[in-house]
Design a protein around this motif. Structure first.
Motif, short mmCIF file in Angstrom:
data_model
loop_
_atom_site.label_atom_id
_atom_site.label_comp_id
_atom_site.label_asym_id
_atom_site.label_seq_id
_atom_site.Cartn_x
_atom_site.Cartn_y
_atom_site.Cartn_z
N ALA A 1 0.80 -1.21 0.00
CA ALA A 1 0.00 0.03 0.00
C ALA A 1 0.79 1.23 0.07
O ALA A 1 0.56 2.17 -0.67
CB ALA A 1 -0.95 0.15 1.07
N SER A 2 2.01 1.11 0.63
CA SER A 2 2.73 2.51 0.89
C SER A 2 3.31 2.73 -0.64
O SER A 2 3.81 3.60 -0.94
CB SER A 2 3.75 2.08 1.76
N ALA A 3 3.75 1.46 -1.11
CA ALA A 3 4.38 1.54 -2.54
C ALA A 3 3.55 2.10 -3.46
O ALA A 3 3.82 2.94 -4.41
CB ALA A 3 5.13 0.10 -3.02
N GLN A 4 2.03 1.50 -3.34
CA GLN A 4 0.95 2.32 -4.40
C GLN A 4 1.09 3.78 -4.06
O GLN A 4 0.84 4.38 -5.17
CB GLN A 4 -0.26 1.69 -3.97
N LEU A 5 1.25 4.16 -3.03
CA LEU A 5 0.73 5.84 -2.74
C LEU A 5 2.20 6.24 -3.11
O LEU A 5 1.95 7.61 -3.87
CB LEU A 5 0.86 5.89 -1.07
N SER A 6 3.30 5.76 -3.18
CA SER A 6 4.65 6.56 -3.55
C SER A 6 4.38 6.62 -5.05
O SER A 6 4.80 7.44 -5.75
CB SER A 6 5.82 5.75 -3.32
N TRP A 7 3.99 5.56 -5.66
CA TRP A 7 3.74 5.55 -7.39
C TRP A 7 2.61 6.82 -7.69
O TRP A 7 2.90 7.60 -8.51
CB TRP A 7 3.26 4.28 -8.06
N ASP A 8 1.64 6.68 -6.73
CA ASP A 8 0.58 7.71 -7.15
C ASP A 8 0.90 9.21 -7.14
O ASP A 8 0.68 10.01 -7.75
CB ASP A 8 -0.87 7.53 -6.22
N LEU A 9 1.86 9.33 -6.01
CA LEU A 9 2.21 10.92 -5.66
C LEU A 9 3.20 11.30 -6.90
O LEU A 9 3.24 12.27 -7.11
CB LEU A 9 3.08 10.94 -4.32
N THR A 10 3.97 10.24 -7.26
CA THR A 10 4.96 10.44 -8.43
C THR A 10 4.24 10.54 -9.58
O THR A 10 4.55 11.76 -10.38
CB THR A 10 5.96 9.24 -8.35
N ALA A 11 3.31 9.80 -9.96
CA ALA A 11 2.49 10.04 -11.34
C ALA A 11 1.88 11.48 -11.23
O ALA A 11 1.99 12.32 -12.43
CB ALA A 11 1.75 9.08 -11.41
#
Ligand code: FAD
Length: 391
Positions: A253-263
């Motif tokens: 879930a944390s990795a998903q959030l990092s991806w979303d923030l970056t996108a």
């Protein structure tokens, strides 16, 4: 987008928990980070609204629904809301089940209602200054005397260490003859000889109280032994598959959030007259990460199904923990890189994603320990490949 099989009831639960976090937890997080500790009220509020330790039977005050997906929702939403330093799942689903798994009915009645309401905060203490991965190297000991036990030793890096009212402490109970002869003790706030040390200053997870604990001749009645004396090591091993699944669900879930923030960031930020998202390097890096995240999430969801069916092995859970903890770090690292200088600034959430996730490959069993477990399993003669098992 990948379909995930949450029920309508679970989706409603997710919405309600998300609202709870937005109103009761997120607004206080900066203060708690500055203080280095979450206010105890967080646990009480979650207890009041039915978001703490939901799985125990109704007779103890729980909802009696043991479906892991409710906890998966709690873990995911806690990560997405960036309040992961509130270790509510450590309390609810990592330590709490020790009572029903190994404790007596008397212990469940004595302790579970307070844990469910949030009045009693839980911690588990295994690690010592000289023993982390190698638990058999611990030095804490307990000796049986008349009708009680006497506990001596020290523990370190204990999550919820300052807030905890009840700590499950592992100690050796036959140190001369057998390093694996351990017993789990229930040490309560205020017991004579139980002292707390420093609330340790950390790289990330700033609101989490990670502390040293000291036990000097702590006198423990027999009723505070969890399960059978001498079985502590086996009890710790029994909970590992679930503990690693809890970890994996949070790390992905944390990795998903990092991806979303970056996108989001690369679509907005411009360089050389165009958005960062227009560069092929950005596209390829995010495509590569997106692919790894989708595959890992699918495996975690499969592990949740296996766990629900009572078939999640320690090695399969270790694979989930290994991959997701590593991904949480690489996704945050990529995010920092693609944010440029902004990614190094604390005011940008990706910066905290980076420092908060760094611990994920170390605690709850390091990546190296996960590889030891996985290799032992997959190289054994009776290994059954994952794709041939039914759950
Ligand atoms: C924020 C935080 C919260 C924590 N919360 C808790 C808690 O609530 N309760 C608790 O009991 N503990 C807790 N811990 C402790 C944590 O579980 C340990 O730090 C972890 O198990 C690693 O142990 P160690 O620090 O002693 O490292 P070591 O065991 O000294 O390991 C150091 C390095 O050596 C590697 N290594 C060790 N053995 C081998 C081997 N056989 N082969 C190859 N490599 C090896 C490790 O993987 C690691 O990279 C927490 C730690 C932190 C930082």
């Amino acid at each position: 987008m990948l379909q995930r099989d949450f029920t309508e009831e679970q989706n409603m639960f997710r919405d309600a928990y998300r609202k709870f976090l937005a109103s009761e937890i997120v607004p206080h997080m900066e203060d708690w980070r500055a203080a280095g500790i979450v206010d105890r009220e967080a646990f009480r509020k979650a207890g009041e609204q039915g978001f703490l330790m939901i799985w125990p039977d109704e007779k103890y005050g729980g909802l009696g629904d043991d479906d892991f997906r409710f906890e998966q929702i709690i873990i995911e939403e806690t990560a997405y809301a960036r309040v992961g330093d509130w270790f509510n799942s450590l309390h609810s689903r990592l330590v709490g089940p020790y009572f029903t798994r190994f404790g007596s009915e008397e212990q469940c009645q004595r302790f579970l209602p307070g844990c469910i309401s949030g009045d009693t905060i839980l911690a588990i203490a295994m690690t010592e200054p000289d023993a982390g991965s190698d638990l058999a190297g611990m030095r804490a000991t307990a000796i049986e005397k008349d009708d009680h036990w006497v506990l001596n030793g020290s523990k370190t890096y204990i999550s919820n260490g300052i807030n905890a009212d009840l700590v499950i402490v592992a100690a050796k109970t036959d140190p001369e003859n057998n390093p694996h002869h351990m017993t789990l003790f229930l040490v309560e706030r205020g017991m004579e000889g139980f002292e707390r040390g420093r609330n340790l200053d950390k790289m990330g997870l700033k609101a989490q109280d990670t502390a040293e604990l000291f036990f000097n001749d702590v006198k423990l009645p027999r009723e505070n032994v969890l399960g059978e004396p001498g079985q502590g090591f086996i009890y710790l091993m029994k909970g590992l598959a679930e503990e690693r699944l809890i970890g994996a669900a949070g790390y992905i879930a944390s990795a998903q959030l990092s991806w979303d923030l970056t996108a989001d960031y690369v679509k907005e930020r411009k360089a050389f007259g165009k958005p960062l998202a227009a560069f092929q390097n950005t596209q390829f890096q995010l495509a590569d990460m997106r692919t790894q995240l989708d595959i890992a999430q699918t495996y975690v969801d499969q592990c949740v199904r296996a766990f629900t069916a009572g078939q999640l092995s320690a090695a399969d859970a270790a694979k989930a923990k290994l991959v997701c903890s590593e991904l949480s770090i690489t996704a945050a690292d990529l995010g920092v890189q693609l944010h440029g200088g902004a990614g190094y600034m604390d005011e940008y959430p990706i910066s905290r994603q980076f420092t908060d996730s760094r611990i994920n490959t170390i605690y709850a069993g390091s990546s190296e320990v996960m590889k030891i477990i996985i290799s032992r399993d997959c190289l054994s003669d009776d290994y059954v490949p994952f794709n041939t098992r039914n759950f």
